[in-house]
Design an enzyme around this catalytic site. Structure first.
Site, PDB file in Angstrom:
ATOM      1  N   ARG A   1       0.764  -1.291  -0.045  1.00 23.69           N
ATOM      2  CA  ARG A   1      -0.113   0.081  -0.045  1.00 23.69           C
ATOM      3  C   ARG A   1       0.888   1.272  -0.027  1.00 23.69           C
ATOM      4  O   ARG A   1       1.047   1.948  -0.937  1.00 23.69           O
ATOM      5  CB  ARG A   1      -0.906  -0.124   1.095  1.00 23.69           C
ATOM      6  CG  ARG A   1      -2.105   1.038   1.024  1.00 23.69           C
ATOM      7  CD  ARG A   1      -1.842   2.408   1.242  1.00 23.69           C
ATOM      8  NE  ARG A   1      -1.309   2.648   2.861  1.00 23.69           N
ATOM      9  CZ  ARG A   1      -0.497   3.852   3.098  1.00 23.69           C
ATOM     10  NH1 ARG A   1      -0.587   4.596   2.180  1.00 23.69           N
ATOM     11  NH2 ARG A   1      -0.337   3.852   4.356  1.00 23.69           N
ATOM     12  N   ASP A   2       1.663   1.560   0.947  1.00 22.09           N
ATOM     13  CA  ASP A   2       2.369   2.665   1.080  1.00 22.09           C
ATOM     14  C   ASP A   2       3.723   2.526   0.060  1.00 22.09           C
ATOM     15  O   ASP A   2       3.936   3.619  -0.556  1.00 22.09           O
ATOM     16  CB  ASP A   2       3.062   2.875   2.375  1.00 22.09           C
ATOM     17  CG  ASP A   2       3.362   4.332   2.805  1.00 22.09           C
ATOM     18  OD1 ASP A   2       3.735   5.026   1.878  1.00 22.09           O
ATOM     19  OD2 ASP A   2       3.091   4.634   3.891  1.00 22.09           O
TER      20      ASP A   2
ATOM     21  N   SER B   1       3.088  10.935   8.541  1.00 24.71           N
ATOM     22  CA  SER B   1       3.085  11.016   7.160  1.00 24.71           C
ATOM     23  C   SER B   1       4.263  11.744   6.725  1.00 24.71           C
ATOM     24  O   SER B   1       4.756  11.430   5.401  1.00 24.71           O
ATOM     25  CB  SER B   1       1.923  11.599   6.596  1.00 24.71           C
ATOM     26  OG  SER B   1       0.886  11.227   7.195  1.00 24.71           O
TER      27      SER B   1
ATOM     28  N   HIS C   1       3.515   3.893  -3.456  1.00 25.62           N
ATOM     29  CA  HIS C   1       3.819   5.307  -3.854  1.00 25.62           C
ATOM     30  C   HIS C   1       5.049   5.441  -4.701  1.00 25.62           C
ATOM     31  O   HIS C   1       5.514   5.699  -5.514  1.00 25.62           O
ATOM     32  CB  HIS C   1       4.045   6.266  -2.670  1.00 25.62           C
ATOM     33  CG  HIS C   1       2.816   6.690  -2.055  1.00 25.62           C
ATOM     34  ND1 HIS C   1       1.717   7.164  -2.884  1.00 25.62           N
ATOM     35  CD2 HIS C   1       2.301   6.367  -0.813  1.00 25.62           C
ATOM     36  CE1 HIS C   1       0.732   7.508  -1.883  1.00 25.62           C
ATOM     37  NE2 HIS C   1       0.978   7.139  -0.665  1.00 25.62           N
TER      38      HIS C   1
ATOM     39  N   HIS D   1       2.454   4.736  12.826  1.00 25.87           N
ATOM     40  CA  HIS D   1       3.065   4.637  11.371  1.00 25.87           C
ATOM     41  C   HIS D   1       4.266   5.568  11.104  1.00 25.87           C
ATOM     42  O   HIS D   1       3.898   6.700  11.156  1.00 25.87           O
ATOM     43  CB  HIS D   1       1.819   4.611  10.561  1.00 25.87           C
ATOM     44  CG  HIS D   1       2.014   4.702   8.942  1.00 25.87           C
ATOM     45  ND1 HIS D   1       1.944   3.656   8.339  1.00 25.87           N
ATOM     46  CD2 HIS D   1       2.664   5.699   8.453  1.00 25.87           C
ATOM     47  CE1 HIS D   1       2.399   3.976   6.844  1.00 25.87           C
ATOM     48  NE2 HIS D   1       2.708   5.274   6.925  1.00 25.87           N
TER      49      HIS D   1
ATOM     50  N   HIS E   1       7.722   6.921   9.177  1.00 25.78           N
ATOM     51  CA  HIS E   1       8.436   7.230   7.971  1.00 25.78           C
ATOM     52  C   HIS E   1       9.839   7.665   8.252  1.00 25.78           C
ATOM     53  O   HIS E   1      10.249   8.054   9.368  1.00 25.78           O
ATOM     54  CB  HIS E   1       7.679   8.267   6.937  1.00 25.78           C
ATOM     55  CG  HIS E   1       6.593   7.913   6.118  1.00 25.78           C
ATOM     56  ND1 HIS E   1       6.854   7.115   5.021  1.00 25.78           N
ATOM     57  CD2 HIS E   1       5.381   7.614   6.651  1.00 25.78           C
ATOM     58  CE1 HIS E   1       5.835   6.781   4.497  1.00 25.78           C
ATOM     59  NE2 HIS E   1       4.964   6.965   5.374  1.00 25.78           N
TER      60      HIS E   1
ATOM     61  N   TYR F   1       4.152  16.167   3.322  1.00 24.22           N
ATOM     62  CA  TYR F   1       3.353  14.695   3.213  1.00 24.22           C
ATOM     63  C   TYR F   1       4.569  13.797   2.019  1.00 24.22           C
ATOM     64  O   TYR F   1       4.955  14.297   1.014  1.00 24.22           O
ATOM     65  CB  TYR F   1       2.287  14.938   2.622  1.00 24.22           C
ATOM     66  CG  TYR F   1       1.226  13.950   2.673  1.00 24.22           C
ATOM     67  CD1 TYR F   1       0.794  13.238   3.792  1.00 24.22           C
ATOM     68  CD2 TYR F   1       0.856  13.271   1.240  1.00 24.22           C
ATOM     69  CE1 TYR F   1      -0.216  12.324   3.745  1.00 24.22           C
ATOM     70  CE2 TYR F   1      -0.230  12.163   1.210  1.00 24.22           C
ATOM     71  CZ  TYR F   1      -0.789  11.845   2.443  1.00 24.22           C
ATOM     72  OH  TYR F   1      -1.561  10.945   2.434  1.00 24.22           O
TER      73      TYR F   1
END
Lengths: 346, 319
Positions: A23-24, A177, A27, A204, A206, A295
């Site tokens: 999913r991520d 995000s 990108h 979550h 990053h 983002y």
């Protein structure tokens, strides 16, 4: 929770891991995952013992668009493939109200997804009410996902999380995000939610500031019940918390994950690394995301717009940060690029 | 003489509409109908010398001849209750709720087609801002797929919008095709909480097949923006339309190009602050539709446009 956080008791996992590579990571591959890649990755993660695997367009159900990039393969087919491949893992989907609609949730529930993660900007939780309630009524697990959570203080974040709890969410995530949180930022937000909610709490992370694993460990110390990873880190911006690294570090720290570290390394090296061998490089533009709080999925769109309009991606990202753009506003990348190009010409 | 009209619903939209109707040379606002005695909108109406009632649509049903045009600014649910009764009473209804009972109308695109309908619907704020652009492209080039992104300040999105965000995206999507003339459409809505609040932004993407005439497309868009700006003064292009070439696999087929139109809507600051261009464009469009209906009623009554307007202007001067 004890001060030392969760370690897991009697061999039970200390937290539940959701792997969002499919999913991520969408990108990072411009939403071009194939059915075969989904089959290979899900099989490898399932074999390693990953309990939840998320599969959707990077911007969630219905994300296939001009603004975010069109999916090469319909995401329903990809979800179906994942459900058919997994023997133990649950299949999750992401959905952003305003981009996807309730019908999308109905369709993935029919296809066999059992976890619906409903995402809003961190101040806009009240647009998720109908979607969380629908997921619950379909017998799905509902997870609230508060994006760009670095932008507001822990107390305000808790107010928003409580709304999602009141709609019936089983868990609410602090979502970094922009990969902009320091360890203390992550710790304070998870702690606030853990203290103020009676449901589960997740993080979550990053990796734009190279803190994804550290922030995840800090979240566990504050009592987080769920964490996200992406295998090899494959995801928006500099990528996510690399699942195989998190599992290895947990194993060395005596934190039970229920996932086999060596099989997880195999999954990373054999199933995911070939998809994007350069994943994991934290270049200047990626650091700018974390530094300026932008983002993560704006990164590749900004690089492309920079090339098209002869401007610097870093300048686009910094301006998006100044304008306080939120997730989903990819259209403003063109706006900013045109403005920078005009300034340069003028 | 001006054509008398009523507003049903004394909330934010109804109140902003009230200030705009007061300036109309064609419409005479004679009643604001609400249900809440404590409503700020009703208090403001009385302050302006306009009759205000807490009996909802009852005064209109009791004396329909006095209110030939009715603006409904309640909610979809309330409008579904009111609509059949207003229609039976013979009122021409301009519906600002998402009830979608009548045809979807965007003034510069299809208002003339639907002037005879007893009830017309104004779609959504995003629809009012973006459908004209899609129609402008579609009149000079086929549009196999149109997509819009509508971003509004969080503070300008009320509880109705928030709880029914799917209604916004679905209604707007269907209007891009039904009214805009695209083969298929998709709408995305974003709420941005930045302080100070951002102005409403809309981005329109139209898929273009090989052989499109860029000058014709751009010219048609610029002309349409002028048409909308005639009744929504804060409606403007942020940049010239941009043509981007690539291979786009859209739901309407694979195309070699797209045109991107970046728009901004600044409100007139009547009841809402100027950032709420999304609410301003709805009420401004409603006035535009109501004025066209009024002219239609003049024509039906045998009044020429000039007679009506002259009487209207005299009325306005007296007020």
């Amino acid at each position: 929770m004890s001060a030392s956080g969760k370690t897991g008791e009697g061999g039970r996992p200390a937290f539940r891991l959701t792997d969002s590579t499919l999913r991520d990571g969408s990108h990072a591959v411009a939403h071009r995952f194939t059915r075969e890649q989904v089959r290979t990755v899900v099989a490898a993660l399932d074999r390693a013992g990953v309990p939840v695997i998320e599969v959707t367009h990077g911007d969630g159900l219905g994300g296939s668009s001009f603004n975010y990039g069109f999916s090469a393969t319909d995401e329903m087919e990809l979800v179906r493939e994942a459900v058919a491949t997994a023997t133990r893992a649950k299949i999750a989907v992401l959905m952003l109200p305003g981009i996807g609609v309730k019908e999308d949730i109905n369709r993935v529930a029919e296809v066999g997804a059992t976890v619906a993660r409903i995402a809003t900007h961190c101040t806009e939780a009240d647009i998720s009410e109908q979607h969380i309630k629908l997921a619950k009524s379909l017998g799905m697990e509902a997870v609230g996902f508060l994006m760009m959570a670095h932008m507001i203080e822990p107390g305000r974040l808790l107010e928003q999380a409580r709304l999602m709890e009141s709609y019936g969410a089983d868990c609410v995530y602090v979502v970094d995000s922009a990969g902009a949180m320091t360890i203390d930022d992550a710790r304070r937000r998870v702690a606030a939610l853990r203290a103020g909610l009676s449901i589960q709490v997740g993080l979550h992370a990053h990796n734009n500031l190279s803190l994804a694993v550290a922030n995840s460990l800090a979240a566990l110390e504050e009592g987080a019940d769920q964490l996200d990873g992406c295998t090899t880190g494959l995801g928006a911006g500099a990528g996510n918390c690399p699942t195989e690294l998190l599992v290895a570090v947990c194993a060395k720290s005596g934190i039970e994950t229920g996932i086999d570290p060596l099989r997880m390394m195999d999954a990373a090296e054999e199933a995911v690394r070939p998809i994007r061998p350069d994943q994991g490089v934290i270049d200047r533009d990626a650091i700018v995301l974390g530094y300026a709080g932008v983002y993560g999925s704006f990164l590749l769109h900004s690089k492309r717009a920079a090339e098209r309009y002869g401007v610097d991606a870093k300048d686009i990202l910094l301006e998006l940060g100044r304008r306080k753009m939120v997730g989903g506003q990819e259209d403003m990348i063109i706006d900013v690029a045109l403005e920078l190009a005009r300034e340069r010409a003028g | 003489m001006k054509v008398p009209c009523a507003i049903v619903g004394s909330g934010n939209i109804g109140t902003d509409l009230m200030y705009k109707l007061r300036r109309s040379p064609v419409l005479d606002l004679v009643l604001v109908a609400g249900i809440d005695p404590a409503s700020d909108g009703l208090r403001r109406a009385r302050g302006l010398g306009i009759e205000a009632t807490v009996r909802g649509i009852e005064p209109i049903l009791e004396d329909p001849a006095s209110y030939p045009i009715v603006f409904e600014a309640t909610s979809a649910w309330v409008h579904r209750q009111n609509a059949p009764r207003l229609e039976e009473a013979g009122a021409r209804v301009v519906d600002l709720t998402p009830a979608k009972l009548g045809p979807l109308v965007v003034p510069p695109v299809n208002l003339d087609v639907h002037l005879g309908a007893p009830n017309v619907n104004l779609i959504t704020c995003g629809g009012q801002a973006t459908v004209p652009i899609v129609a402008a492209v579609a009149r000079v080039a086929p549009v196999p797929y149109a997509e819009i992104v509508s971003t509004v300040a969080s503070r300008s999105a009320g509880p109705g919008t928030r709880q029914n965000i799917d209604e916004f995206t679905k209604t707007t999507s269907s209007a891009l095709a039904e009214v805009g003339g695209a083969d298929t459409g998709k709408a995305i809505m974003i709420l941005n909480p930045a302080e100070p609040p951002i102005l409403m932004r809309n981005t329109v993407f139209c898929a273009l097949g090989e052989g499109y005439d860029a000058d014709a497309v751009a010219g048609s868009i610029v002309a349409m923006v002028d048409e909308v700006a005639a009744y929504v003064p804060g409606y403007r292009l942020k940049a010239d339309p941009v043509f981007e070439r690539d291979t786009y696999t859209t739901p309407g087929g694979t195309v070699p190009a797209r045109v991107v139109v970046l728009l901004e809507v600044e409100g007139a600051g009547d009841y809402f602050p100027p950032y709420a261009g999304n609410l301003d464009i709805m009420t401004a469009s409603a006035v535009r539709v109501g004025e066209s209906l009024a002219r239609e009623l003049w024509r039906a009554a045998g009044l020429s446009e000039r007679d009506g307007a002259r009487d209207g202007a005299r009325d306005g001067a007296r007020a």
